[in-house]
Design an enzyme around this catalytic site. Structure first.
Site, PDB file in Angstrom:
ATOM      1  CD  GLU A  92      -5.404 -18.726  -0.207  1.00  0.00           C
ATOM      2  OE1 GLU A  92      -5.495 -18.948   1.050  1.00  0.00           O
ATOM      3  OE2 GLU A  92      -6.296 -19.129  -1.005  1.00  0.00           O
ATOM      4  CB  CYS A 105      -8.241 -18.426  -9.067  1.00  0.00           C
ATOM      5  SG  CYS A 105      -9.149 -17.470  -8.218  1.00  0.00           S
ATOM      6  CB  CYS A 112     -10.463  -8.685   1.253  1.00  0.00           C
ATOM      7  SG  CYS A 112     -11.716  -7.704   0.540  1.00  0.00           S
ATOM      8  CB  CYS A 116     -18.009 -10.996   1.941  1.00  0.00           C
ATOM      9  SG  CYS A 116     -18.175  -9.553   0.627  1.00  0.00           S
ATOM     10  CB  CYS A 119     -15.155 -13.969   2.018  1.00  0.00           C
ATOM     11  SG  CYS A 119     -13.724 -13.615   1.605  1.00  0.00           S
ATOM     12  N   GLY A 159      -9.006 -10.403  -2.362  1.00  0.00           N
ATOM     13  CA  GLY A 159      -9.155  -8.935  -2.427  1.00  0.00           C
ATOM     14  C   GLY A 159     -10.174  -8.511  -3.354  1.00  0.00           C
ATOM     15  CD  GLU A 160     -13.809  -5.391  -5.850  1.00  0.00           C
ATOM     16  OE1 GLU A 160     -14.643  -6.360  -5.424  1.00  0.00           O
ATOM     17  OE2 GLU A 160     -13.735  -5.230  -6.979  1.00  0.00           O
ATOM     18  CB  SER A 191     -14.729 -11.831 -10.002  1.00  0.00           C
ATOM     19  OG  SER A 191     -15.762 -12.041  -8.940  1.00  0.00           O
ATOM     20  CB  SER A 214     -19.513 -11.237  -5.806  1.00  0.00           C
ATOM     21  OG  SER A 214     -18.286 -11.920  -6.368  1.00  0.00           O
ATOM     22  CG  LEU A 215     -26.552 -10.321  -7.424  1.00  0.00           C
ATOM     23  CD1 LEU A 215     -26.075  -8.794  -7.474  1.00  0.00           C
ATOM     24  CD2 LEU A 215     -27.333 -10.269  -8.470  1.00  0.00           C
ATOM     25  CG  HIS A 216     -22.610 -13.737  -3.499  1.00  0.00           C
ATOM     26  ND1 HIS A 216     -22.420 -14.781  -4.321  1.00  0.00           N
ATOM     27  CD2 HIS A 216     -21.516 -13.067  -2.894  1.00  0.00           C
ATOM     28  CE1 HIS A 216     -21.033 -14.667  -4.294  1.00  0.00           C
ATOM     29  NE2 HIS A 216     -20.562 -13.730  -3.934  1.00  0.00           N
ATOM     30  CG  ASN A 290     -15.160 -25.082  -0.833  1.00  0.00           C
ATOM     31  OD1 ASN A 290     -15.368 -25.906  -0.430  1.00  0.00           O
ATOM     32  ND2 ASN A 290     -14.171 -24.912  -1.653  1.00  0.00           N
ATOM     33  CB  CYS A 333     -10.355 -16.767  -2.328  1.00  0.00           C
ATOM     34  SG  CYS A 333     -11.469 -16.088  -1.954  1.00  0.00           S
TER      35      CYS A 333
HETATM   36  S1  SF4 Z   1     -15.773 -11.995  -1.169  1.00  0.00           S
HETATM   37 FE1  SF4 Z   1     -14.237 -10.695  -2.398  1.00  0.00          FE
HETATM   38  S2  SF4 Z   1     -14.648  -8.569  -1.626  1.00  0.00           S
HETATM   39 FE2  SF4 Z   1     -15.582  -9.947  -0.208  1.00  0.00          FE
HETATM   40  S3  SF4 Z   1     -14.456  -9.896   1.468  1.00  0.00           S
HETATM   41 FE3  SF4 Z   1     -13.857 -11.621   0.104  1.00  0.00          FE
HETATM   42  S4  SF4 Z   1     -12.181 -11.135  -1.168  1.00  0.00           S
HETATM   43 FE4  SF4 Z   1     -13.413  -9.353  -0.353  1.00  0.00          FE
END
Ligand code: SF4
Length: 342
Positions: A92, A105, A112, A116, A119, A159-160, A191, A214-216, A290, A333
């Protein structure tokens, strides 16, 4: 299979053109054409000899993927598309418009595997890393369908990025290179969920792109509940690596904080976060969640978001609230890919 064009580095291209008997000046010409706006293929590069255009297109095509699906938000400002890759996988990419900028983006992996809990990209795990050319093709595809020039890039999609380090760094060099897409380093943001060793390596690259983390959550304990990789990369180590990046590059690091209703959005959480970040010089970006179909988390009410921001400000930690863009096209995402590819 030959390398796609965007996977060739400058040295490889120079060697190739030499082998094909092209004059020395051709290298710059080809690079200029390849990275020109809205170029779909070499057939459109009319200032190159016809035979060379055909040969490049045949052996090192500019595009290996195609846009398989596209969604435009009601206000027309956000466009999300699914790029179908040569092996049938998909990623995407989202174009986000604002009055003075147009950002894209970009994804760095197919899926991934970091898991998380909020996500959509991680549902189904990681299929594979993206090649350098597939990262760049997302930018090129976005530019080709955008009426205005893309001004900013954020590596914040699926993805990371720091777990696909080599391909991402090579792609960043082309995005910001003079013989590339030529974006200012200041307009490119990577990010990360907090891959500590990757953050430290990136600090040593001559790239100086913006870094967002991405702390959250305001502490390690709470973070572990939604970010499983917190067990591997600890809260304090992430903040230390971010401080190192900031010091080394002179770029202010942004802490991304996704506000989830009833989980991490209380005034107490804000005060805890504020006390931890006070004096670090980091920026804070608050992102009201979201919602993702099938996941339990909810977006907080606006007054809770304001209260969180104000509690941070009271401690001298200024925070911005990200404007909601493209919610009607599932802009978080991973959601379009899930809808199309299941
Ligand atoms: S937030 Fe980022 S690191 Fe975490 S699962 Fe989603 S894509 Fe992967």
């Amino acid at each position: 299979m030959n390398k796609p064009f965007y996977a060739l580095d400058k040295g490889e291209l120079a060697k190739l053109l030499q082998e094909w008997g092209e004059p020395g000046f051709r290298l710059e010409q080809v690079l200029e054409q390849a990275y020109a706006l809205r170029r779909h293929g070499f057939s459109e590069a009319h200032n190159l000899p016809k035979a060379l255009r055909a040969r490049l297109e045949e052996s090192h095509p500019l595009r290996t993927g195609r846009i398989a699906s596209k969604a435009v938000s009601r206000d027309g400002e956000t466009v999300k598309f699914l790029l179908r890759l040569a092996d049938g996988e998909s990623v995407e990419t989202v174009i986000i418009g604002a009055p003075s900028r147009r950002s894209v983006c970009i994804s760095s992996q197919v899926g991934c595997d970091l898991g998380c809990r909020f996500c959509a990209s991680t549902i189904g795990g990681k299929r594979r890393d993206l090649g350098m050319h597939e990262i760049l093709e997302q930018f090129a595809a976005a530019q080709s369908i955008s009426e205005e020039r893309i001004t900013h890039v954020v590596l914040m999609g699926m993805g990371e990025p720091l777990l696909n380090y080599a391909n991402v760094v090579k792609a960043l060099r082309v995005l910001t290179g003079r013989f590339g897409f030529g974006l200012s380093h200041r307009r490119v943001t990577l990010s990360t969920i907090g891959v500590v060793e990757g953050m430290r390596m990136l600090a040593n690259e001559p790239l100086r792109v913006n870094l967002a983390v991405s702390l959250h959550a305001p502490n390690q304990e709470l973070r572990k509940h939604i970010v499983p990789s917190a067990e591997r990369w600890k809260f304090d180590d992430i903040l230390a690596a971010a401080a190192h990046y900031q010091e080394r590059t002179g770029r202010q690091v942004t802490m991304e904080y996704c506000l989830i209703d009833g989980f991490n959005d209380s005034a107490g959480h804000a005060r805890m976060l504020g006390r931890r970040l006070k004096g670090t010089g980091f920026a804070v970006n608050l992102i009201p969640y979201n919602p993702v179909a099938g996941l339990e988390w909810k977006r907080p009410r606006r007054d809770r978001v304001r209260r969180f921001r104000d509690a941070l400000a009271a401690l001298g930690v200024p925070a911005t609230v990200r404007r909601e863009k493209g919610a009607d096209i599932s802009a978080a995402c991973g959601q379009l890919r899930r809808r199309i590819d299941g």
